[in-house]
Design a protein around this motif. Structure first.
Motif, mmCIF file in Angstrom:
data_model
loop_
_atom_site.group_PDB
_atom_site.id
_atom_site.type_symbol
_atom_site.label_atom_id
_atom_site.label_comp_id
_atom_site.label_asym_id
_atom_site.label_seq_id
_atom_site.Cartn_x
_atom_site.Cartn_y
_atom_site.Cartn_z
ATOM 1 N N THR A 316 -1.418 -34.310 -18.457
ATOM 2 C CA THR A 316 -1.108 -33.864 -17.099
ATOM 3 C C THR A 316 0.136 -32.988 -17.089
ATOM 4 O O THR A 316 1.117 -33.266 -17.784
ATOM 5 C CB THR A 316 -0.890 -35.061 -16.162
ATOM 6 O OG1 THR A 316 -2.081 -35.851 -16.124
ATOM 7 C CG2 THR A 316 -0.565 -34.596 -14.753
ATOM 8 N N PHE A 342 -9.374 -27.550 -15.724
ATOM 9 C CA PHE A 342 -8.424 -28.592 -15.325
ATOM 10 C C PHE A 342 -8.749 -29.037 -13.900
ATOM 11 O O PHE A 342 -9.403 -28.317 -13.134
ATOM 12 C CB PHE A 342 -6.982 -28.066 -15.363
ATOM 13 C CG PHE A 342 -6.404 -27.943 -16.750
ATOM 14 C CD1 PHE A 342 -5.426 -28.820 -17.184
ATOM 15 C CD2 PHE A 342 -6.837 -26.956 -17.621
ATOM 16 C CE1 PHE A 342 -4.886 -28.711 -18.459
ATOM 17 C CE2 PHE A 342 -6.310 -26.826 -18.890
ATOM 18 C CZ PHE A 342 -5.325 -27.715 -19.317
ATOM 19 N N THR A 397 -4.534 -31.544 -14.484
ATOM 20 C CA THR A 397 -4.966 -32.579 -15.419
ATOM 21 C C THR A 397 -6.108 -32.054 -16.263
ATOM 22 O O THR A 397 -7.114 -31.555 -15.730
ATOM 23 C CB THR A 397 -5.418 -33.849 -14.673
ATOM 24 O OG1 THR A 397 -4.370 -34.291 -13.802
ATOM 25 C CG2 THR A 397 -5.759 -34.954 -15.664
ATOM 26 N N ALA A 398 -5.952 -32.155 -17.585
ATOM 27 C CA ALA A 398 -6.983 -31.662 -18.497
ATOM 28 C C ALA A 398 -8.247 -32.492 -18.384
ATOM 29 O O ALA A 398 -8.211 -33.663 -17.987
ATOM 30 C CB ALA A 398 -6.472 -31.679 -19.942
ATOM 31 N N SER A 407 -8.206 -27.677 -24.142
ATOM 32 C CA SER A 407 -7.119 -28.236 -23.339
ATOM 33 C C SER A 407 -5.780 -27.601 -23.678
ATOM 34 O O SER A 407 -4.738 -28.174 -23.418
ATOM 35 C CB SER A 407 -7.041 -29.754 -23.554
ATOM 36 O OG SER A 407 -6.806 -30.040 -24.924
#
Length: 457
Positions: A316, A342, A397-398, A407
């Motif tokens: 995150t 994301f 957030t990935a 990512s």
């Protein structure tokens, strides 16, 4: 500057220089003329690199040579047949590394090219066929080959067929076109249909690789095949030697019309007049005008290199803008991989977050927008978020399927709706994301910075 892959054609240039300069009417004037021409070409290349920096250009060449250290990168060749697609070139094969075998393949390619060039010294197709052999042999057996590296052989074989129209060369041209279509088509299909898969596998890889090797073997049959005209000349000579004179004359009369049917219809165009001063003026004017548009804002010589990579423990990114701001867009700079996905959340107090859904950036080697994206419908949002409220906090957030490719982010920039850059007050917590964009974007806006990096490659 040309891509370093153009060096693959260097042997044919060497063979031609040896033939035209040293083997045909060697004299001082010819040597000086060709030497001056060659040095002028090299000087022109150096001059065109000056605006970009000679050291940077040559370092780019050297660094590129070391990229993609794999046995094959989606080229369906010998290594793909052995199951080595996207496998390290350090893998051992019959006691040697794949990279060593690849280097040997390069030397063999040059040797085969030279042999064919001088073996067919009375055949004008040798210029195209000797180059085709280099490309085919390197594609099949060298390492670090991409699927696109086989494209030139299709043009070369077509040109060879036009000069030397044999059915064998025509079949080889068609066969290479088919296997190359299968190769490129399957790579594209896998990327589109298998959610961005850049390393396809399966039975079609092996079948196409085997077909490619068989076509490569047939190439040598086609190279030494005889054209229809040559075959008729040879048969006509044999008939003459064993035929009585009166029959021979009658036969010649019968074949006279038939013989003309086989004369090549490819003829040189009429001789055009030499360029006048006006022609040169127009030509140079077009080049100057085009160059003004082509080279303006072409791209930077540098790009963000440091990166933030999500992990299971830390996936995150939370940014504090200092106060509620009218957030217009979030930009990122991607590396060699695309499709960064994301989840985007925003908050005014840092406690209660509002989920804005998924955001995705897709373009490589440029500043790209993190646009909203719906996975089910694959609908992409606009160029601006157009939110009704201002927010202070941003949380990215990935995705759950974490890996080092999907990512990873190299840089982040937040702008308001007017395109002005907003620097988070906690940017020091994410140094790799905010260490290379400020100097490039400050005062210019992301649109200007984005265009300068649009063609960085």
């Amino acid at each position: 500057m040309l891509s370093w892959q153009m060096l693959i054609f260097a042997p044919i240039l060497i063979w031609t220089i040896i033939e035209q300069v040293f083997l045909k009417d060697l004299n001082k004037e010819k040597v000086i003329r060709d030497l001056v021409g060659g040095l002028s070409a090299i000087a022109a290349m150096v001059i065109f690199t000056l605006p970009f920096g000679i050291d940077k250009v040559f370092s780019q060449y050297i660094n590129t040579l070391g990229s993609y250290p794999y046995c094959t990168i989606n080229a369906y060749n010998f290594w793909a047949l052995m199951g080595e697609n996207w496998q390290p070139q350090t893998n051992m094969f019959f006691g040697l590394r794949a990279s060593t075998w690849g280097m040997l393949a390069i030397f063999v390619s040059v040797a085969l090219s030279g042999y064919i060039f001088y073996k067919l010294r009375e055949d004008k197709s040798r210029y195209f066929l000797s180059m085709a052999v280099i490309i085919a042999n390197m594609f099949m057996f060298s390492v670090r080959m991409h699927e696109r590296y086989l494209f030139p052989i299709i043009v070369l074989l077509l040109a060879a067929f036009l000069v030397k129209p044999t059915k064998e060369l025509f079949f080889t041209y068609v066969a290479f076109s088919v296997v190359h279509f299968l190769n490129v088509g399957h790579v594209l299909w896998a990327y589109i249909e298998e959610d961005g898969n850049t390393g396809p596998n399966g039975g079609l890889v092996g079948v196409t690789s085997l077909l490619s090797l068989l076509v490569f073997a047939y190439l040598f049959v086609a190279i030494f095949s005889k054209s229809t005209l040559e075959d008729l000349q040879e048969r006509k000579g044999r008939v003459k030697r064993g035929m009585p004179n009166y029959i021979q004359k009658n036969q010649e009369q019968k074949e006279k019309k038939k013989w003309t049917d086989y004369v090549l219809h490819i003829r040189s165009t009429k001789k055009m007049p030499r360029f006048s001063k006006w022609d040169w003026t127009v030509l140079i004017g077009i080049i100057v005008v085009y160059s003004a548009f082509a080279f303006y804002d072409l791209g930077d010589m540098g790009a963000p290199e440091t990166e933030w990579v999500a992990t299971k423990e830390n996936k995150t990114i939370t940014l504090d803008l200092g106060e509620n701001r009218d957030i217009g867009m979030i930009y990122t700079f991607l590396g060699v991989k695309e499709n960064r996905i994301f989840t985007l959340e925003v908050s005014q107090n840092g406690q209660n977050y509002e989920n804005k859904g998924m955001v995705r950036a897709t373009s490589v080697f440029c500043w790209d927008r993190f646009k909203t994206w719906e996975a089910e419908t694959e609908k992409e949002g606009g160029d601006w978020y157009n939110w009704n409220s201002d927010y202070r906090y941003i949380r990215l957030t990935a995705a759950d399927n974490l890996d080092n490719e999907t990512s990873m982010l190299k840089e982040l920039v937040v702008t308001d709706k007017d395109g002005n850059v907003i620097e988070p007050v906690n940017k020091n917590e994410y140094l790799t994301l905010f260490d290379e964009a400020a100097g490039r974007c400050a005062g210019n806006g992301m649109e200007s910075a984005g265009q300068r990096n649009r063609r960085y490659d």
